[in-house]
Design a protein around this motif. Structure first.
Motif, PDB file in Angstrom:
ATOM      1  N   GLY B 284       0.776  -1.229   0.000  1.00  0.00           N
ATOM      2  CA  GLY B 284       0.000   0.000   0.000  1.00  0.00           C
ATOM      3  C   GLY B 284       0.807   1.277   0.000  1.00  0.00           C
ATOM      4  O   GLY B 284       0.253   2.364   0.134  1.00  0.00           O
ATOM      5  N   VAL B 285       2.155   1.174  -0.126  1.00  0.00           N
ATOM      6  CA  VAL B 285       2.995   2.359  -0.006  1.00  0.00           C
ATOM      7  C   VAL B 285       2.653   3.413  -1.063  1.00  0.00           C
ATOM      8  O   VAL B 285       2.478   4.587  -0.756  1.00  0.00           O
ATOM      9  N   SER B 286       2.521   2.970  -2.320  1.00  0.00           N
ATOM     10  CA  SER B 286       2.265   3.935  -3.400  1.00  0.00           C
ATOM     11  C   SER B 286       0.987   4.710  -3.151  1.00  0.00           C
ATOM     12  O   SER B 286       0.966   5.937  -3.240  1.00  0.00           O
ATOM     13  N   PHE B 287      -0.081   3.961  -2.840  1.00  0.00           N
ATOM     14  CA  PHE B 287      -1.370   4.636  -2.654  1.00  0.00           C
ATOM     15  C   PHE B 287      -1.342   5.520  -1.411  1.00  0.00           C
ATOM     16  O   PHE B 287      -1.878   6.622  -1.419  1.00  0.00           O
ATOM     17  N   ALA B 288      -0.711   5.044  -0.365  1.00  0.00           N
ATOM     18  CA  ALA B 288      -0.637   5.839   0.862  1.00  0.00           C
ATOM     19  C   ALA B 288       0.043   7.177   0.586  1.00  0.00           C
ATOM     20  O   ALA B 288      -0.449   8.237   0.968  1.00  0.00           O
ATOM     21  N   ILE B 289       1.174   7.137  -0.121  1.00  0.00           N
ATOM     22  CA  ILE B 289       1.913   8.382  -0.376  1.00  0.00           C
ATOM     23  C   ILE B 289       1.110   9.302  -1.282  1.00  0.00           C
ATOM     24  O   ILE B 289       1.018  10.510  -1.037  1.00  0.00           O
ATOM     25  N   VAL B 290       0.495   8.728  -2.326  1.00  0.00           N
ATOM     26  CA  VAL B 290      -0.257   9.579  -3.261  1.00  0.00           C
ATOM     27  C   VAL B 290      -1.435  10.249  -2.541  1.00  0.00           C
ATOM     28  O   VAL B 290      -1.698  11.442  -2.738  1.00  0.00           O
ATOM     29  N   ILE B 291      -2.119   9.507  -1.692  1.00  0.00           N
ATOM     30  CA  ILE B 291      -3.249  10.110  -0.957  1.00  0.00           C
ATOM     31  C   ILE B 291      -2.745  11.237  -0.054  1.00  0.00           C
ATOM     32  O   ILE B 291      -3.316  12.327  -0.010  1.00  0.00           O
ATOM     33  N   MET B 292      -1.616  11.004   0.621  1.00  0.00           N
ATOM     34  CA  MET B 292      -1.083  12.053   1.497  1.00  0.00           C
ATOM     35  C   MET B 292      -0.542  13.235   0.692  1.00  0.00           C
ATOM     36  O   MET B 292      -0.617  14.381   1.128  1.00  0.00           O
ATOM     37  N   ASN B 293      -0.011  12.964  -0.518  1.00  0.00           N
ATOM     38  CA  ASN B 293       0.391  14.056  -1.430  1.00  0.00           C
ATOM     39  C   ASN B 293      -0.780  14.999  -1.653  1.00  0.00           C
ATOM     40  O   ASN B 293      -0.645  16.223  -1.612  1.00  0.00           O
ATOM     41  N   ILE B 294      -1.943  14.395  -1.913  1.00  0.00           N
ATOM     42  CA  ILE B 294      -3.118  15.205  -2.231  1.00  0.00           C
ATOM     43  C   ILE B 294      -3.562  16.009  -1.005  1.00  0.00           C
ATOM     44  O   ILE B 294      -4.064  17.113  -1.130  1.00  0.00           O
ATOM     45  N   LEU B 295      -3.331  15.464   0.179  1.00  0.00           N
ATOM     46  CA  LEU B 295      -3.734  16.170   1.404  1.00  0.00           C
ATOM     47  C   LEU B 295      -2.717  17.232   1.843  1.00  0.00           C
ATOM     48  O   LEU B 295      -2.982  18.013   2.749  1.00  0.00           O
ATOM     49  N   THR B 296      -1.546  17.245   1.175  1.00  0.00           N
ATOM     50  CA  THR B 296      -0.465  18.142   1.614  1.00  0.00           C
ATOM     51  C   THR B 296      -0.872  19.608   1.776  1.00  0.00           C
ATOM     52  O   THR B 296      -0.574  20.214   2.810  1.00  0.00           O
ATOM     53  N   PRO B 297      -1.575  20.214   0.790  1.00  0.00           N
ATOM     54  CA  PRO B 297      -1.937  21.629   0.982  1.00  0.00           C
ATOM     55  C   PRO B 297      -2.804  21.846   2.223  1.00  0.00           C
ATOM     56  O   PRO B 297      -2.652  22.852   2.923  1.00  0.00           O
ATOM     57  N   LEU B 298      -3.685  20.887   2.494  1.00  0.00           N
ATOM     58  CA  LEU B 298      -4.548  21.030   3.673  1.00  0.00           C
ATOM     59  C   LEU B 298      -3.737  20.888   4.955  1.00  0.00           C
ATOM     60  O   LEU B 298      -3.930  21.636   5.914  1.00  0.00           O
TER      61      LEU B 298
END
Lengths: 440, 317
Positions: B284-298
């Motif tokens: 799940g590493v790829s998906f975990a990082i991508v989801i957190m990437n999207i949350l970064t501005p917040l």
């Protein structure tokens, strides 16, 4: 940075204190001096002399009835040849009194001021023409008269001199250490502070040694005089950083050192004040560090205020390479000048002239959000977020993200790998906020 | 004096000797141990995948900038980093045209379409990998056994594909040195850690994100399984080391605020464990990082530092 440093951030700027061992040389009076009426923060002075008047050294040539001002004195004797308008380093216009020197340096009959109480002391400080000599140009008599006088318990003497190249304050410490000490004692007495901290960066061991030795002679339990060595990390000499490093107190955004019980004074200002109290001769000269890759003989020179920069450089032995960039002040916060005709001001402490190869403007590329500016900012701001707000002219976001706390120390732009002109961008942001608050 | 008009520019007039290119070069240097390990483990097929991915990324970057009439940015070397990371996220047996397509997706879709370096909101290499995973699940899940040095493309189980850690054919030493099936660059945890230490020493990254990310996975796995061995197994297996050290720390897609980094890494760790333990995918590493990437501005918005000297957030609450 030490693990226990009170302030996060800062950068390792190169020291380049090439002139540290150069004993100050006194420059003879130049052919003419140009005395700007705006050599302090606050409304400019008005000339008190007319064209054709004969003036002596130390005579008032400009004054103002406003609180935030300090009188301007003739730095040479001679004749007022013109009252003209000059362009200041920041691009604003200011009136200036031009005096053609007669070369005699005839002194104005001055007498040491009579100082017995705080009011007389403040009047004397104002009469000395003294402003913050470290660069800000804040009138000293205003600084020494805080609203909460009784709450002031600490006087901090700023001898950090964290800007690269500049050694003028260091030379003051070494050459006039007793003036520094007697200035300290006077201010201690009139402000009734219990503690004086002389703060010096650790890369100046000689100054630390000399001042520690003489501080010992007056240090008592009731009136402490301490010399504190600071890590040689830029910007130790920034007022808020200095206060935190020496006392652990943090000056909140928009507040003054007095709000946390401190008064901070530049070391050269202190020494100058003590000389004035002894002789009555006001501020008419300034020690400048002349350095940079285009300067033939880097050195420290004591020059009459108002001397055109080109004359100062000529006196030191001229240039060894064509100048591409001329700085008034240090490379981190100094102002780039368009030409050499500008006169030396009270708050100057260095003139740096750089040849072509040291004046290349790096090409900026997009921000990669590496966060180096965030780590470097001593005020804990987030330059990339602010830069976006500047681009969007979003005044709300700029205020919310405290752009006005920025002191333009330059750590962000210094450390930026994308070479972005962050200080320039943040300055724009501060202007946007100022313009908006003026409108409303 | 001579014609005296000088260069006037804003302070500071001194700049540190650093550049985007030097930073990217440091990342490439940090990836060398894992690169050597991948070639040692998977042989010429690894070389081919790496060359194709890097080539595809560089060509995509060059052509995108050319077609968009923007200043050329191949020189900042960031496309080489993306190419290497993409290759490290692929199995050695992947058809080369698929690897090339991954590079195009990473650079053109995830990076250049959003404005190029500094403007992408998700990690380009991870988007390349995820698109390939969705498009070619068969090829993306065919793992070579490194011991056979890639001569026979037999499908072999990755450490995380096993039913439980107890049934795993691999021990912790094997995981650390990388002699097991997996993506090119992810198998040798030791080589990745060496690279990570280099990046921290060179001050390219702060250790916050890798430590918090790996720590979170360790602690949560330990709490769920009750076994320190299982928790250790989980931090050495799969793409965690590669992801935590090299992908989650991507500047552009991770928060710049100090506390933001902590929250972001905690989120990465939590999502990784959730997907690994209860998701339908083994990793799940790829998906975990991508989801957190999207949350970064917040995350950045809520973790904004107070300025120096300000005690409470009273003014703008």
């Amino acid at each position: 940075m030490s693990l226990f440093a009170a302030v996060r951030g800062g950068v390792h700027a190169p020291h380049r204190k090439n002139t540290a061992e150069c004993e100050s040389v006194i420059m003879p009076p130049p052919a003419k001096v140009i005395l700007s009426m705006s050599q302090h923060i606050g409304p400019p002075c008005k000339p008190t002399v007319a064209v054709g008047d004969a003036v002596c050294v130390g005579q008032i040539v400009g004054d103002s009835d406003q609180l935030f001002s300090a009188p301007i004195h003739a730095s040479v004797s001679g004749t007022v040849s013109a009252i003209t308008e000059i362009t200041m380093p920041n691009g604003s216009k200011a009136q200036a009194v031009v005096i053609d020197s007669d070369g005699a340096m005839t002194p104005y009959p001055v007498e040491p001021p009579v100082v017995e109480n705080h009011a007389q002391f403040l009047a004397a400080v104002r009469a000395s023409g003294l402003v913050g000599l470290g660069g800000a140009g804040f009138p000293t008599h205003v600084k020494l008269n805080p609203k909460n006088l009784t709450a002031i318990d600490t006087l901090i003497i700023n001898a950090a001199e964290c800007e690269p190249y500049i050694t003028a304050d260091y030379r003051e410490c070494v050459e006039n250490s007793w003036d520094v000490l007697s200035g300290v004692q006077t201010i201690m007495e009139f402000l009734d502070t219990t503690r004086v901290i002389i703060a010096i960066e650790s890369n100046k061991p000689e100054a630390i040694r000399i001042l520690s030795e003489i501080a010992k002679t007056v240090d008592t339990a009731e009136r402490q005089v301490i010399v504190k060595s600071l890590p040689a990390r830029y910007p130790q000499g920034a007022e808020k950083v200095l206060i935190a490093q020496t006392t652990g107190r943090q000056v909140p955004p928009g507040k003054l050192p007095a709000d946390v019980g401190c008064v901070v004074m530049n070391v050269t200002s202190i020494a100058m004040l003590s000389r004035f109290l002894k002789t009555g001769m006001p501020l008419i000269t300034k020690r400048l560090t002349i350095d940079g890759s285009a300067i033939a003989n880097p050195q420290n020179v004591i020059v009459p205020l108002g001397t055109p920069i080109c004359d100062v450089i000529e006196f030191t032995g001229g240039l060894k390479a064509p100048v591409k960039k001329l700085l008034m002040g240090g490379p981190m916060m100094g102002t780039a000048l368009a030409d050499m005709s500008l006169p030396v001001l009270k708050q100057n402490n260095a003139i740096l002239a750089f040849a072509e190869e040291d004046a290349v403007l790096p090409e900026a590329s997009p921000c990669i959000r590496c966060g180096k500016c965030v780590s470097a900012c001593p005020m804990k701001l987030t330059p990339p977020t602010l830069a976006i707000a500047v681009q969007l002219e979003d005044v709300d976001a700029l205020q919310k993200r405290d752009v006005m706390t920025c002191m333009e120390c330059g750590c962000c732009a210094f450390s930026c790998p994308a070479k972005r002109p962050l200080v320039q961008i943040l300055r724009q942001g501060k202007d946007l906020v100022r313009a908006a608050s003026k409108k409303s | 004096m001579e014609d005296n008009r000088f260069l006037v520019s804003s302070s500071p007039h001194l700049r540190e000797d650093t550049s985007t290119r030097m930073i990217m070069l440091d990342v490439i240097i940090a990836l060398i141990p894992a690169l050597v390990a991948s070639i040692w483990l998977f042989g010429w097929q690894a070389v081919a995948v790496i060359v194709v991915c890097v080539g595809s990324c560089v060509a995509s970057e060059y052509l995108s900038r050319l077609i968009l009439k923007r200043p050329q940015t191949v020189g900042d070397l960031s496309c080489i980093v993306t190419g290497l990371l993409l290759a490290f996220n692929l199995p050695a047996s992947i058809p080369l045209w698929e690897a090339a397509l991954g590079g195009v997706v990473a650079i053109v879709v995830a990076k250049q379409m959003f404005g190029g370096i500094g403007h992408n909101f998700v990690n380009p290499a991870l988007i390349g990998r995820i698109v390939l995973l969705m498009s070619f699940p068969g090829d993306m899940n065919t793992w070579l056994n490194p011991v056979g040095r890639g001569l026979d493309a037999i499908s072999s189980a990755t450490p995380l594909a096993v039913q439980s850690v107890a049934e795993s054919p691999y021990d912790l030493g094997t995981l650390f040195f990388g002699a097991h099936a997996g993506s090119l660059g992810e198998t040798c945890a030791g080589a990745l850690i060496i690279g990570g230490i280099y990046l921290v020493i060179r001050r390219v990254i702060k250790p916050t994100i890798p430590l918090v990310y790996i720590g979170t996975v360790f602690v949560l796995t330990w709490l769920i399984t009750g076994q320190v061995y299982d928790a250790t197994y989980h931090i050495l297996a799969g793409g965690l080391m590669l992801g935590a050290i090299f992908m989650a720390t991507d500047y552009t897609t991770s928060p710049i605020t100090p506390w933001g980094k902590v929250i972001y890494a905690l989120g990465c760790g939590l999502l990784t464990v959730l997907i690994r333990q209860w998701g339908s995918l083994p990793e799940g590493v790829s998906f975990a990082i991508v989801i957190m990437n999207i949350l970064t501005p917040l995350i950045e918005r809520v973790t904004h530092s107070r300025p120096f000297g300000q005690k409470r957030r009273e003014r703008h609450a």
